[in-house]
Design a protein around this motif. Structure first.
Motif, PDB file in Angstrom:
ATOM      1  N   LYS A  14      26.028  29.366  36.311  1.00 34.44           N
ATOM      2  CA  LYS A  14      25.966  30.149  37.467  1.00 34.44           C
ATOM      3  C   LYS A  14      27.066  31.395  37.353  1.00 34.44           C
ATOM      4  CE  LYS A  14      26.974  29.877  42.500  1.00 34.44           C
ATOM      5  NZ  LYS A  14      27.310  29.036  43.781  1.00 34.44           N
ATOM      6  N   GLN A  15      26.272  32.520  37.669  1.00 32.70           N
ATOM      7  CA  GLN A  15      26.960  33.742  37.657  1.00 32.70           C
ATOM      8  C   GLN A  15      27.838  33.771  39.267  1.00 32.70           C
ATOM      9  OE1 GLN A  15      25.216  37.721  37.947  1.00 32.70           O
ATOM     10  NE2 GLN A  15      26.088  38.081  35.936  1.00 32.70           N
ATOM     11  N   HIS A  16      29.152  34.449  38.848  1.00 34.22           N
ATOM     12  CA  HIS A  16      30.012  34.520  39.721  1.00 34.22           C
ATOM     13  C   HIS A  16      30.387  36.117  39.969  1.00 34.22           C
ATOM     14  CE1 HIS A  16      30.372  29.957  40.663  1.00 34.22           C
ATOM     15  NE2 HIS A  16      30.416  29.977  39.278  1.00 34.22           N
ATOM     16  N   LEU A  17      30.814  36.362  41.231  1.00 32.65           N
ATOM     17  CA  LEU A  17      31.651  37.800  41.476  1.00 32.65           C
ATOM     18  C   LEU A  17      33.073  37.023  41.338  1.00 32.65           C
ATOM     19  CD1 LEU A  17      31.114  40.642  41.873  1.00 32.65           C
ATOM     20  CD2 LEU A  17      31.432  40.009  44.487  1.00 32.65           C
ATOM     21  N   ALA A  18      33.902  38.157  40.723  1.00 37.58           N
ATOM     22  CA  ALA A  18      35.380  37.745  40.632  1.00 37.58           C
ATOM     23  C   ALA A  18      36.121  38.994  40.809  1.00 37.58           C
ATOM     24  CB  ALA A  18      35.540  36.995  39.321  1.00 37.58           C
ATOM     25  N   ALA A  19      37.590  38.632  41.134  1.00 39.26           N
ATOM     26  CA  ALA A  19      38.774  39.778  41.119  1.00 39.26           C
ATOM     27  C   ALA A  19      39.641  39.345  39.989  1.00 39.26           C
ATOM     28  CB  ALA A  19      39.108  39.683  42.386  1.00 39.26           C
ATOM     29  N   VAL A  20      39.988  40.054  39.253  1.00 39.50           N
ATOM     30  CA  VAL A  20      41.088  40.008  37.998  1.00 39.50           C
ATOM     31  C   VAL A  20      42.386  40.829  38.783  1.00 39.50           C
ATOM     32  CG1 VAL A  20      41.729  40.209  35.845  1.00 39.50           C
ATOM     33  CG2 VAL A  20      39.411  39.607  36.507  1.00 39.50           C
ATOM     34  N   MET A  21      43.377  40.285  38.948  1.00 35.97           N
ATOM     35  CA  MET A  21      44.767  40.713  39.374  1.00 35.97           C
ATOM     36  C   MET A  21      45.786  40.314  38.875  1.00 35.97           C
ATOM     37  SD  MET A  21      44.384  39.017  43.263  1.00 35.97           S
ATOM     38  CE  MET A  21      42.694  39.138  43.256  1.00 35.97           C
ATOM     39  N   PRO A  22      46.842  41.320  38.913  1.00 31.92           N
ATOM     40  CA  PRO A  22      47.970  40.666  38.457  1.00 31.92           C
ATOM     41  C   PRO A  22      48.786  39.684  39.284  1.00 31.92           C
ATOM     42  CG  PRO A  22      48.050  42.830  39.122  1.00 31.92           C
ATOM     43  CD  PRO A  22      47.029  42.375  39.254  1.00 31.92           C
ATOM     44  N   GLY A  57      52.742  37.912  38.936  1.00 38.27           N
ATOM     45  CA  GLY A  57      53.999  37.565  37.906  1.00 38.27           C
ATOM     46  C   GLY A  57      53.587  38.185  36.516  1.00 38.27           C
ATOM     47  N   ASP A  58      53.688  37.285  35.617  1.00 38.87           N
ATOM     48  CA  ASP A  58      53.532  37.711  34.265  1.00 38.87           C
ATOM     49  C   ASP A  58      51.901  37.331  33.894  1.00 38.87           C
ATOM     50  OD1 ASP A  58      56.005  38.362  33.616  1.00 38.87           O
ATOM     51  OD2 ASP A  58      56.717  36.351  32.942  1.00 38.87           O
ATOM     52  N   TYR A  59      51.189  36.788  34.557  1.00 40.16           N
ATOM     53  CA  TYR A  59      49.905  36.556  34.584  1.00 40.16           C
ATOM     54  C   TYR A  59      48.877  37.438  35.052  1.00 40.16           C
ATOM     55  CZ  TYR A  59      51.341  31.814  32.633  1.00 40.16           C
ATOM     56  OH  TYR A  59      51.772  30.811  32.216  1.00 40.16           O
ATOM     57  N   LEU A  60      47.625  37.278  34.451  1.00 38.32           N
ATOM     58  CA  LEU A  60      46.280  37.778  35.099  1.00 38.32           C
ATOM     59  C   LEU A  60      45.689  36.542  35.799  1.00 38.32           C
ATOM     60  CD1 LEU A  60      44.688  40.219  32.540  1.00 38.32           C
ATOM     61  CD2 LEU A  60      45.888  41.056  34.685  1.00 38.32           C
ATOM     62  N   ILE A  61      45.285  36.805  37.082  1.00 40.12           N
ATOM     63  CA  ILE A  61      44.589  35.666  37.702  1.00 40.12           C
ATOM     64  C   ILE A  61      43.241  35.916  37.947  1.00 40.12           C
ATOM     65  CG2 ILE A  61      46.585  34.567  38.477  1.00 40.12           C
ATOM     66  CD1 ILE A  61      45.759  35.800  41.421  1.00 40.12           C
ATOM     67  N   LEU A  62      42.163  35.149  38.059  1.00 42.24           N
ATOM     68  CA  LEU A  62      41.003  35.647  38.148  1.00 42.24           C
ATOM     69  C   LEU A  62      40.478  34.740  39.528  1.00 42.24           C
ATOM     70  CD1 LEU A  62      37.747  35.893  36.110  1.00 42.24           C
ATOM     71  CD2 LEU A  62      37.643  34.290  38.021  1.00 42.24           C
ATOM     72  N   GLU A  63      40.273  35.267  40.521  1.00 37.30           N
ATOM     73  CA  GLU A  63      39.553  34.652  41.893  1.00 37.30           C
ATOM     74  C   GLU A  63      38.107  34.901  41.926  1.00 37.30           C
ATOM     75  OE1 GLU A  63      39.865  32.798  45.366  1.00 37.30           O
ATOM     76  OE2 GLU A  63      41.691  33.239  44.380  1.00 37.30           O
ATOM     77  N   ILE A  64      37.473  33.477  41.879  1.00 38.74           N
ATOM     78  CA  ILE A  64      35.994  33.509  42.291  1.00 38.74           C
ATOM     79  C   ILE A  64      35.844  34.065  43.875  1.00 38.74           C
ATOM     80  CG2 ILE A  64      33.972  32.230  42.326  1.00 38.74           C
ATOM     81  CD1 ILE A  64      34.843  32.562  39.387  1.00 38.74           C
TER      82      ILE A  64
END
Length: 294
Positions: free
Chosen positions: A146-154, A156-163
């Motif tokens: 399944k294809q998802h739309l996602a937001a990549v954001m900083p 702390g020290d990490y990048l996170i991906l929110e589906i």
């Protein structure tokens, strides 16, 4: 060793940053096994052939898509991979937007993004760039089939991906009529409104998510622990398998890729303009790119 949920690359202009997705959720669901009360044996779910009534081995089960009534086309794992190899292995960044511009109804599930070995430079470069510009990257990712739309954001020290949910997956206000059978013409006095506002003000607090606890979960766990203390616990051994995925060790010089990505983006913006405007824009592009590089 951590178990990778997804493994691929973040595509950022001409940069490809090898990364993995890791869970950002704490499992607080209550998982209960179904047991036979007589001898506490597990209740198994069988995959039964609808014609023969016999159980079908897992490795003999395939996916079938019904394209017409009673007509199926069979798909296997290779078909899904070949459908779009790049899409299945890439977090493809399409735009950068302000976080406040994203409707909260679209947020669905968070993941941590971790760099593969050797990809740290590109990973932290993107994290710092997002931090400094106060933007989030909007991308697409394929997880399983399944294809998802996602937001990549900083974070702390990490990048996170929110589906994110696609906009067509969320019902808009003009598409629903859930208030049809209720009386929307109810009236309340100014005094009632003032008291409600005062109550809200009195209960207003600084947002602290760790303040809120799942009390139902805690109460159920107390009941379980009480039964264990009473000697009513039963031990059932179940082996746990852990998937291990080898990580990449490629190191890339990012500067040439950044320069080419920037120039390609600016060339795209000026394409289709009058010749004189394109020439002037071209001159500005070179000087702008040079100021970015040096």
């Amino acid at each position: 060793m951590r178990s990778n949920i997804w493994k691929g690359t973040i595509s950022f202009g001409l940069l490809n940053i090898p990364v993995t997705l890791q869970s950002a959720q704490q499992d607080r669901d209550l998982h209960f096994s179904l047991l036979d009360e007589k001898d506490l044996s597990h209740i198994k779910y069988q995959r039964i052939n609808a014609k023969t009534g016999k159980e079908v081995p897992y490795d003999r089960i395939v996916k079938g898509y019904e394209y017409k009534s009673g007509q199926y086309v069979i798909m296997n794992d290779a078909d899904f991979d070949r459908a779009n190899v790049k899409a299945t292995k890439t977090i493809e960044i399409e735009d950068f937007v302000l976080l406040d511009d994203i409707d909260t109804m679209l947020f669905e599930k968070p993941y941590y993004i971790a760099p593969q070995k050797g990809a740290e430079k590109g990973y932290f470069l993107l994290r710092e760039a997002l931090e400094h510009t106060r933007k989030v990257a909007i991308a697409k990712i394929v997880i399983r089939t399944k294809q998802h739309l996602a937001a990549v954001m900083p974070r702390g020290d990490y990048l996170i991906l929110e589906i994110l949910r696609f906009s067509h997956a969320v019902k808009q206000i003009d598409e629903v009529d859930y208030l049809r059978e209720v009386n929307k013409a109810v009236k309340f006095s100014p005094r009632e409104l003032k008291m409600a506002e005062d109550l809200i003000k009195g209960m207003t607090a600084k947002w602290r998510p760790d303040k809120y606890k799942d009390t139902y979960y805690d109460d159920i766990m107390k009941r379980i622990e009480a039964k264990v203390k009473q000697g009513r616990g039963k031990y059932i051994e179940e082996p746990v398998k852990e998937e291990r995925i080898q990580e990449s060790s490629n190191v890339v010089d990012l500067l040439p890729l950044l320069r080419k990505s920037l120039e390609a983006r600016q060339t795209k913006k000026t394409r289709g303009a009058p010749a004189a405007a394109r020439k002037a824009a071209g001159g500005r592009r070179v000087s702008h790119a040079s100021s970015r590089v040096h």
